[in-house]
Scaffold this motif. Structure first.
Motif, short mmCIF file in Angstrom:
data_model
loop_
_atom_site.label_atom_id
_atom_site.label_comp_id
_atom_site.label_asym_id
_atom_site.label_seq_id
_atom_site.Cartn_x
_atom_site.Cartn_y
_atom_site.Cartn_z
N ILE A 40 0.85 -1.21 0.00
CA ILE A 40 0.00 0.00 0.00
C ILE A 40 0.88 1.25 0.00
O ILE A 40 1.79 1.37 0.81
CB ILE A 40 -0.96 -0.02 1.22
CG1 ILE A 40 -1.82 1.26 1.26
CG2 ILE A 40 -0.20 -0.10 2.55
CD1 ILE A 40 -3.11 1.12 0.56
N PRO A 41 0.63 2.17 -0.92
CA PRO A 41 1.43 3.41 -0.96
C PRO A 41 1.14 4.26 0.27
O PRO A 41 -0.02 4.39 0.67
CB PRO A 41 0.94 4.12 -2.22
CG PRO A 41 0.18 3.11 -3.00
CD PRO A 41 -0.35 2.13 -2.01
N ILE A 42 2.17 4.82 0.84
CA ILE A 42 2.02 5.61 2.07
C ILE A 42 2.77 6.94 1.97
O ILE A 42 3.85 7.01 1.40
CB ILE A 42 2.56 4.82 3.29
CG1 ILE A 42 1.74 3.53 3.48
CG2 ILE A 42 2.52 5.67 4.57
CD1 ILE A 42 2.14 2.69 4.68
N ILE A 43 2.13 7.97 2.47
CA ILE A 43 2.84 9.25 2.67
C ILE A 43 2.83 9.55 4.16
O ILE A 43 1.79 9.46 4.81
CB ILE A 43 2.15 10.40 1.89
CG1 ILE A 43 2.21 10.16 0.38
CG2 ILE A 43 2.80 11.75 2.23
CD1 ILE A 43 3.60 10.22 -0.24
N GLY A 44 3.99 9.88 4.70
CA GLY A 44 4.09 10.19 6.12
C GLY A 44 4.08 11.68 6.36
O GLY A 44 4.58 12.47 5.56
N ILE A 45 3.44 12.08 7.45
CA ILE A 45 3.49 13.48 7.91
C ILE A 45 4.02 13.47 9.34
O ILE A 45 3.40 12.90 10.22
CB ILE A 45 2.09 14.13 7.87
CG1 ILE A 45 1.61 14.26 6.42
CG2 ILE A 45 2.11 15.50 8.55
CD1 ILE A 45 0.21 14.88 6.27
#
Lengths: 319, 319, 319, 319
Positions: free
Chosen positions: C117-122
């Motif tokens: 699953i593609p993930i973007i972290g903040i």
């Protein structure tokens, strides 16, 4: 007349406002005011400063006390009282105004008995544990500091869905914890004066959970015992996770609230009025909205009562 | 019994705490509680929501009112009262608890006279201008908001060496300005109830200057007239520069203080107790530290008095 | 595209502002947003709620996270990853935006490796211990909460003439303690990354005393070890009395500062931009005033460095 | 070397922290520091005080400036420059550090041109309108003061269901209003640099209403014109009621935030480093996270640009 002002015991927000009120009200009435630094300690050390109308400028909103305060063991010995008497005599001090809590009133009685120096007490402590006054200077400020801290913890408590036990000051009395508990909307309040039943506390927390209460908080005065142990016991019984937050010294600090400042003004001016009328060895207080004074010995020999109805109310309104 | 709760007039911090107290205390005593939204306006619109113990969760610390509030002209007309009566009847409301200021108590009396609906009033306004109660819900919070703002302005005033005139709310009464003035240590307090002499004010400011006072502040209730004109006049007479700061709507906002929340709890539960005892058309209040109630008509026909001694004290302690 | 938003690990003020920014920026760009509650735990439980522009109204100023957060052990097991994958598939989630600290970024990498699953972290944590970003959401707020608390303790410290040791959060890293120390004007800052020499600390405190410094404070990150023991050791060596104040959970709470909210807006919108560009498995960050992104694996494999120059500066400016 | 420190123009929170940083960093490096009181005015009056490490103790957290500040017309005349030169010569001042805003930098250039005295500028103003620095000392504090005020107004706005127009400082520039607007989640931001279309503003407010937005706020810098007139015009067009709140002087006050204090430390020490390196007539600044310095003439001849992307972002995220 020359009056010495002392702040003694733990500091409380509004002490400076009280010093200012005494000085500015006394001087135009022909009283000379001096400050004794570091509580009883400064009395032994002859640590004395003049207090003019100018020297109390710009302090009404400052926490702490410009006169400083310490706890001083030596004072409460024959040698201590003797030293104090000598300093009082040498400085030609005619009376003392002592601003502090229960312990300071106790010390005032001792000093007066030994030395005969007339004393007026002004109750100032965040603990509000002084008899014959509904409220002490600093109490309202500490209540607000605590509920603001709890409002901060609330968001974390809600986000984590954990129970938080918040420990307030109060080694022997629960006035602060009770007032904080009811005004922060907390359902479980633990104070030294009332034996708590851990099963009952757990039952309450389970009930909160069942009703889907979003934040379960416990407010406990430090005097109830080791809060870590209490939290562990509750965890064992209920299986809930509990986090502890000890509010600590921030409770003593901060700018005094309007109410603490107002009390300081009312108490400070009334103390001077008593001196002018030749009334000695009394403590100023507020009772049912009126400024009164009470014999210092009566004050230290009376145990102030918690308002038990507030407990019931806090408990009932919290769920 | 089915009780409708209304918040009316300007909002005041602690109204939510009062709603919570009423609901949570009433329900276990067999009373059904509903909320009428947007003050009298919602009563005309049939804008009614159920209020359960759950629906008042997590609001004790929130400013404003979850029930909202408006000023509604239509209500105060024969057509308005008629509409209100219809809504009350249709919803089978047995009594109303009206939380608000002087105007709301006045509206309550009108509505009761026309419709016969039993009403209990709870005084909540930052103005503290309601008779037969020493304090209203929200007043203590507004005082603290103002003095915190003044503490901010103080540093600028001191850095710029200018006089600052701080305008508080209070179109007709000066309770807020007076309390703020004395607790912020301000020497010039202007309120609508007392005609001020501009020469005297200027004299005081000149005296402050001469004594080297670091910050000269004036606190004025908005009701004393246009503060810009007053400032200009003072500038003309004294040659001093004056800056104006109108505190504005921040005075209504913010989390209620401990004291405003406590009053809300005490008033809210007492209001329910009155209903249970069959006492109607009274307003709850606090007098000399005790919770009391007074006939609503008597409340609206009595003008609350300012404590003039506080003026003298503020003036004397400020220099 | 359907994007799931998760807040994970400890809560940090500004998480809500970040959720709001993601949702309101994503929806007009054709992305559907859903919220996964209680961090990784909610992913395992299929605890999913829709997030519309309306559902993030009125949250920009609230501390904590409306999506809640827990620490979840089960997630970090083969069974956990499998469950998570299933929930992702069933809900047809195309990508995740994970808002949290170092541990959350680590979890994101694991989940991505297992599930694809593609993930973007903040980055959002009060600890500021995440590499490839100069600042995390919540850090600025925690710094201000701490220095406000210290400003309160300062008056007591000055009144009592005692040394205060203030313990901040930071189990492994000292970013918060360092920033608090330098901005509160504290001369002794203890952090887990740097071995302290107790003799040197004592020497510094003696030097403060000699120079007549009115308040001697120590700021220590909790990770340096048991602060009670440290305080006792210093007391033994110097003979000075030390009081301890653990700031505790208030550090996580409160309304986010302007800066934490701004970062949340910048990070949240940039995260959506990355998804729209097809950039995956990166963490958003701010570097030298510019918003950037970095490969998540690189992030979790890099140890962020403390700015040692700030230590020297804090030490030098404090006396 | 003997360096004079001046704070000039409007006061800004963090000026004291900057004075402290300069003094405490300069003295151990062999520089003597003196303070010039009341800005340029004190330079004309020879109002000079010594500044030792001790005299800047306990000021890092205080708003305003211990050196005071005035706006001084006389300075900007041939006679003024001549007087200033004389005072500089008589006091054997080798260089000046001028802490202030755009106008103070302009004054510095004039003084340097006439007198040749080397000057280092430190940008400190709540307006953030100084070129060649991303941020000025005091800006971050003012932003937070404004958003805290708006958080208070928010509850009233929600309770009354009215639109509120909040006026921030900024006679010529909109940096403060923009930053406040985006971080308070406000959809309509009016600044002097951008002509606003009243129809567009009304359209936006109607759109908010239609979407059921609970609080509609407008943030406007004072420089956009008379806000009462603007509010009236909007009321005429839309029929909505608008309340105005001018935040006023509280924006200048309060304890500086961590960030304003950090900038003060970084700028103050860097200013001293420049003097030691023999770099003169430059202003310190922060650019992309790095401390830099720029020729003072270049600074005063450059107009700093608003970040237009933030407007778009604020507008987009607000609905």
């Amino acid at each position: 007349m020359k009056v010495g002002i002392i702040t003694s015991g733990g500091d409380a927000p509004g002490m400076n406002a009280a010093i200012r009120a005494v000085v500015r009200y006394a001087i135009p009435r022909g009283i000379e005011t001096i400050g004794i630094e570091r509580g009883w300690g400064g009395l032994l050390d002859n640590s004395i400063i003049p207090l003019t109308r100018k020297s109390v400028e710009g302090i009404i909103h400052l926490g702490g006390t410009i006169l400083k305060t310490t706890r001083c063991q030596e004072f409460f010995t024959p040698r201590g009282y003797y030293k104090a008497m000598k300093v009082i005599k040498e400085n030609k001090i005619n009376a003392l105004i002592v601003i502090g809590g229960d312990g300071s009133m106790w010390g005032s009685v001792q000093l007066n008995e030994v030395s005969g120096i007339p004393i007026i007490g002004i109750p100032a402590t965040i603990d509000n544990d002084v008899a014959f006054t509904d409220e002490t200077i600093g109490f309202d400020t500490a209540v607000n500091t605590c509920i603001e801290a709890i409002d901060k913890i609330r968001t974390t408590a809600r986000s984590l869905e954990r129970i938080f036990l918040i420990e307030t000051m109060g080694r022997e009395r629960g006035f602060l914890a009770l007032q904080v508990g009811i005004t922060a909307g907390v359902g479980v309040i633990l104070v030294p004066e009332i034996k708590y039943n851990i099963e009952e506390v757990c039952e309450r927390l389970r009930d909160f959970k069942q009703r889907g209460k979003r934040t379960s908080l416990i407010v406990a005065a430090e005097g109830i015992g080791d809060t870590s142990t209490i939290a562990e016991n509750i965890e064992k019984i209920t299986g809930f996770e509990i986090r502890i937050s000890k509010l600590g010294y921030i409770q003593r600090g901060g700018a005094p609230t309007g109410r603490s400042r107002l009390l300081a003004n009312l108490f400070g001016t009334y103390a001077v009025d008593l001196l002018l009328k030749g009334v000695y060895n009394e403590m100023v207080g507020i009772k049912d909205g009126k400024i009164i004074s009470t014999d210092l010995k009566k004050v230290i020999n009376t145990r102030k009562k918690l308002d038990m109805k507030l407990f019931t109310m806090a408990k009932e309104l919290a769920v």
